[in-house]
Design a protein around this motif. Structure first.
Motif, short mmCIF file in Angstrom:
data_model
loop_
_atom_site.label_atom_id
_atom_site.label_comp_id
_atom_site.label_asym_id
_atom_site.label_seq_id
_atom_site.Cartn_x
_atom_site.Cartn_y
_atom_site.Cartn_z
N LEU A 288 0.86 -1.19 0.00
CA LEU A 288 0.00 0.00 0.00
C LEU A 288 0.89 1.24 0.00
CD1 LEU A 288 -2.55 -1.11 2.76
CD2 LEU A 288 -2.94 -1.13 0.30
N SER A 289 0.51 2.20 -0.80
CA SER A 289 1.28 3.43 -0.86
C SER A 289 0.90 4.35 0.30
CB SER A 289 1.04 4.15 -2.19
OG SER A 289 -0.31 4.58 -2.29
N ALA A 290 1.78 5.29 0.60
CA ALA A 290 1.51 6.24 1.67
C ALA A 290 0.32 7.12 1.32
CB ALA A 290 2.75 7.10 1.93
N ASN A 291 0.13 7.41 0.05
CA ASN A 291 -1.03 8.21 -0.34
C ASN A 291 -2.34 7.46 -0.08
OD1 ASN A 291 0.67 10.25 -1.28
ND2 ASN A 291 0.82 9.34 -3.31
N GLU A 292 -2.37 6.17 -0.38
CA GLU A 292 -3.57 5.37 -0.12
C GLU A 292 -3.85 5.27 1.37
OE1 GLU A 292 -3.35 2.33 -3.97
OE2 GLU A 292 -2.52 1.74 -2.03
N ILE A 293 -2.81 5.09 2.16
CA ILE A 293 -3.00 5.00 3.61
C ILE A 293 -3.52 6.32 4.16
CG2 ILE A 293 -1.83 4.60 5.80
CD1 ILE A 293 0.17 2.84 4.27
N PHE A 294 -3.00 7.43 3.66
CA PHE A 294 -3.43 8.75 4.14
C PHE A 294 -4.90 9.00 3.82
CE2 PHE A 294 -3.89 13.37 3.47
CZ PHE A 294 -3.56 13.80 4.74
N ARG A 295 -5.34 8.60 2.63
CA ARG A 295 -6.75 8.80 2.27
C ARG A 295 -7.68 7.87 3.02
NH1 ARG A 295 -4.46 9.33 -3.06
NH2 ARG A 295 -4.89 7.12 -3.43
N ALA A 296 -7.19 6.71 3.45
CA ALA A 296 -8.05 5.73 4.12
C ALA A 296 -8.09 5.89 5.63
CB ALA A 296 -7.58 4.31 3.79
N LEU A 297 -7.33 6.81 6.20
CA LEU A 297 -7.35 7.00 7.65
C LEU A 297 -8.73 7.47 8.11
CD1 LEU A 297 -3.90 8.68 8.39
CD2 LEU A 297 -4.67 6.42 9.14
N PRO A 298 -9.17 7.10 9.31
CA PRO A 298 -10.47 7.55 9.81
C PRO A 298 -10.49 9.07 9.96
CG PRO A 298 -9.65 5.72 11.12
CD PRO A 298 -8.53 6.14 10.23
N PRO A 299 -11.66 9.66 9.82
CA PRO A 299 -11.74 11.13 9.93
C PRO A 299 -11.31 11.65 11.29
CG PRO A 299 -13.73 10.23 8.91
CD PRO A 299 -12.95 9.06 9.44
N VAL A 323 5.98 -3.59 10.30
CA VAL A 323 5.75 -2.89 9.04
C VAL A 323 7.06 -2.87 8.27
CG1 VAL A 323 5.03 -0.73 7.96
CG2 VAL A 323 3.93 -1.49 10.07
N GLY A 324 6.98 -3.18 6.97
CA GLY A 324 8.15 -3.17 6.11
C GLY A 324 7.93 -2.28 4.90
N ARG A 325 9.02 -1.83 4.31
CA ARG A 325 8.97 -0.98 3.12
C ARG A 325 9.30 -1.84 1.92
NH1 ARG A 325 9.58 4.74 3.19
NH2 ARG A 325 9.84 5.61 1.10
N SER A 326 8.45 -1.77 0.89
CA SER A 326 8.63 -2.61 -0.30
C SER A 326 8.86 -1.80 -1.57
CB SER A 326 7.40 -3.50 -0.49
OG SER A 326 6.23 -2.73 -0.72
N GLY A 327 8.86 -0.48 -1.52
CA GLY A 327 9.08 0.34 -2.71
C GLY A 327 9.00 1.81 -2.38
N ASP A 328 9.26 2.64 -3.40
CA ASP A 328 9.27 4.08 -3.20
C ASP A 328 8.21 4.82 -4.00
OD1 ASP A 328 11.48 3.85 -1.51
OD2 ASP A 328 12.89 3.92 -3.20
N SER A 329 7.42 4.12 -4.79
CA SER A 329 6.40 4.79 -5.60
C SER A 329 5.23 5.21 -4.74
CB SER A 329 5.93 3.86 -6.71
OG SER A 329 5.35 2.68 -6.17
N GLY A 331 4.93 7.81 -2.78
CA GLY A 331 5.31 8.24 -1.44
C GLY A 331 5.87 7.12 -0.60
N GLY A 332 6.05 5.92 -1.19
CA GLY A 332 6.56 4.77 -0.44
C GLY A 332 5.52 3.67 -0.36
N MET A 333 5.93 2.43 -0.62
CA MET A 333 5.04 1.27 -0.54
C MET A 333 5.35 0.51 0.76
SD MET A 333 3.30 1.63 -3.33
CE MET A 333 2.46 0.06 -3.46
N PHE A 334 4.30 0.20 1.52
CA PHE A 334 4.47 -0.42 2.83
C PHE A 334 3.61 -1.68 2.92
CE2 PHE A 334 5.21 4.10 3.23
CZ PHE A 334 6.39 4.16 3.94
N VAL A 335 4.09 -2.65 3.70
CA VAL A 335 3.38 -3.92 3.92
C VAL A 335 3.44 -4.25 5.41
CG1 VAL A 335 3.89 -4.82 1.61
CG2 VAL A 335 5.47 -5.29 3.50
#
Length: 579
Positions: A288-299, A323-329, A331-335
């Protein structure tokens, strides 16, 4: 298959389905696949009773069948020990459904667990009737509301379709062959097109039925539930999905204990986004990218993007490595490293058991051996900073309980003690298996004790039930207070004290196996120094999926042993402390 597992399974089958099902089930657990006639001959049970018992086991999803080859023919049956053990965790499944989807979700899961499998229309109507019966007069529950809860359970994969008979096979099965069941993954979570109109019906009480004559023949205009639009499409509980939910809860709780609530909410968001997409046996979640995680956070968590990046960096650099880092696209890909997280939780569970049973210094030695793998006695004394005499006693105590193993490495082929290295080590797999068997034995002892207490006080319990029934009928008819007090005096004061003590003990004997199997959400008496609390590990007791490595399953199970052995029971009996 061990004897303790068979013992627990037999007690569960006997309590829930009777002696015949228990006899047939334990026989199949101890042996291999057998036909009906072989089961009847070896157990000494009439064939018609064996058929009924196997039918119950198949209906409940505990028995599988397969056809025998051409020379002999027939159908063979086998019982799964994991399917029987899951019955210990039924209350946790129901509680989870209630917490996530309310009363309708709770009753839907309860009905499916009780019946094994049901059609959607029948389950929805049954739950709507039960909810309507529990409401005040004049109120009812719409079928569409219950159907919506059913749909949400299917969408989140807590319910799934049962395997159906393969209709593509042209040759009709013979009288002695088993039908072929197929499971189509594409349709496993596809809802049938069923329209639900109306509301649930209120069940009539026995007083309302008095004076009515039962019809000799069923009315022809009564709709049959089985003739609905989804006839033949049966649904069952997806236990693996529940186990993954328990696993996610444990991981989130561990992060909250080690770091803070915001970090745990970020991990919860990542698990929620990939809970349906990740395959069952995956070692990590989908990237999951950092952008996707930021948009999915609770209000409610109004954190900025730079703060989120800081939290993600903190989680990646943490020694737990959840939590591990799997890429940089993006904002960063995390698993989420699922297997690594479970390994950390299992290790903390083992350390907590050693600390509770043998003290903090023994736990320090055990933790040191886990990290260093192999150490001599002098090295253990130096690294643990414990006097030689005390270190020797603690090592021998752990060795006598099979929690620590001793490995000999000879310098010469003659294995002379003066020319041999004696290294202490911890082998997680046999240690966890041993403690797992202790856990099974403790659960079986608790169930047997509860059955014994109930049998010994059977007369008093039946008297109490009769008095309660009389009081309920008198209150329904509007009896006077004096009459009610006279009925209550039928149970004397000593009997009432004995009843209160019995109920207290039985409640403990019921709750402890549930905590040991379905696990507890908090256990303040157990602590692990890897985390602030070992409570997150408790979620995984007997709840890990079979896709998780075996040592993870058996290690986390061990939490229940120290829990069961420290619960106070009746004054005249305590659980057996096994070695």
């Amino acid at each position: 298959m061990t004897e303790q597992e068979v013992r627990v399974c037999g007690l569960l089958l006997q309590e829930m389905f009777g002696a015949v099902v228990e006899r047939v089930g334990t026989h199949l657990l101890r042996g291999s696949q057998q036909t009906l006639r072989a089961i009847a001959a070896e157990t000494g049970t009439p064939l018609h009773l064996v058929k009924k018992a196997v039918c119950v086991l198949v209906q409940q999803g505990m028995c599988v069948f397969s056809s025998v080859g051409p020379p002999r023919g027939g159908v063979q049956y086998a019982v799964s020990v994991d399917a029987v053990m899951r019955r210990l965790r039924f209350p946790r499944y129901i509680y989870t459904a209630k917490a996530l989807y309310g009363d309708a979700g709770e009753l839907l899961v309860e009905e499916l667990l009780q019946h094994g499998h049901m059609t959607m229309s029948r389950a929805v109507r049954t739950v709507a009737d039960r909810l309507t019966s529990s409401m005040e007069a004049g109120r009812c529950v719409e079928l569409s509301e219950v159907a919506a809860a059913f749909s949400r359970l299917v969408e989140t994969h807590f319910l799934q379709r049962c395997p159906s008979v393969d209709e593509t096979i042209t040759d009709a099965p013979g009288p002695g062959s088993a039908p072929t069941l197929t499971d189509c993954p594409a349709q496993r979570y596809t809802l049938p097109r069923v329209s639900f109109t109306g509301a649930g019906k209120r069940r009539r009480s026995s007083e309302d039925r008095e004076g009515e004559t039962r019809p000799k023949r069923a009315r022809l205009d009564t709709p049959d539930i089985e003739d609905a639009e989804d006839a033949g499409v049966y649904w069952q509980v997806n236990f693996e999905r529940f186990h993954h939910h328990f696993r996610d809860q444990a991981i989130v709780g561990a992060v909250a204990s080690k770091l803070d609530q915001t970090s745990s909410e970020i991990v919860r968001t990542m698990l929620r986004m990939s809970e349906v997409m990740s395959p069952p046996g995956a070692a990590c979640t989908q990237p999951l990218s950092a952008n996707e995680i930021f948009r999915a956070l609770p209000p409610g968590y109004s954190i900025s993007r730079p703060v989120l990046d800081q939290y993600l960096s903190l989680l990646v650099d943490d020694p737990m490595e959840f939590v591990g880092r799997s890429g940089d696209s993006g904002g960063g890909m995390f698993v989420i490293n699922l297997h690594r997280a479970l390994a950390s939780l299992a290790r903390a569970a083992l350390e907590s058991i050693v600390q509770e049973r043998f003290g903090s210094r023994s736990a320090r030695i055990f933790r040191l051996l886990l990290r260093k793998r192999h150490l001599e006695q002098k090295q253990v004394e130096d690294f643990a900073m414990i006097p030689a005499k005390e270190a020797k006693e603690m090592l021998y105590t752990l060795l006598s309980h099979n929690l620590v193993q001793l490995q000999e490495i000879p310098k010469t082929p003659d294995h002379a003690p003066s020319r041999t290295f004696f290294l202490y080590t911890v082998n997680l797999l046999p240690t966890a298996r041993m403690l797992l068997q202790h856990c099974y034995k403790t659960v079986a002892n608790l169930i047997e004790r509860r059955l014994f207490e109930t049998k010994e006080n059977k007369r008093l319990l039946e008297k109490s039930q009769r008095v309660e029934a009389i009081l309920a009928s008198l209150q329904a008819t509007g009896a006077e207070t004096a009459q009610l007090a006279e009925v209550e005096d039928m149970v004397t004061a000593p009997e009432r004290q004995q009843l209160d003590a019995l109920r207290h003990h039985v409640n403990k004997l019921v709750s402890v196996p549930l905590r040991a199997s379905a696990s507890v959400s908090s256990c303040p008496s157990l602590h692990a120094n890897v985390f602030v609390s070992v409570c997150p590990c408790a979620h995984l007791c007997v709840s890990l999926s079979v896709s998780v490595p075996l040592f993870l399953q058996v290690s986390v199970l061990c939490l229940s042993l120290s829990l069961c052995l420290t619960v106070p029971l009746s004054p005249g009996w305590t659980p057996v402390r096994t070695r």
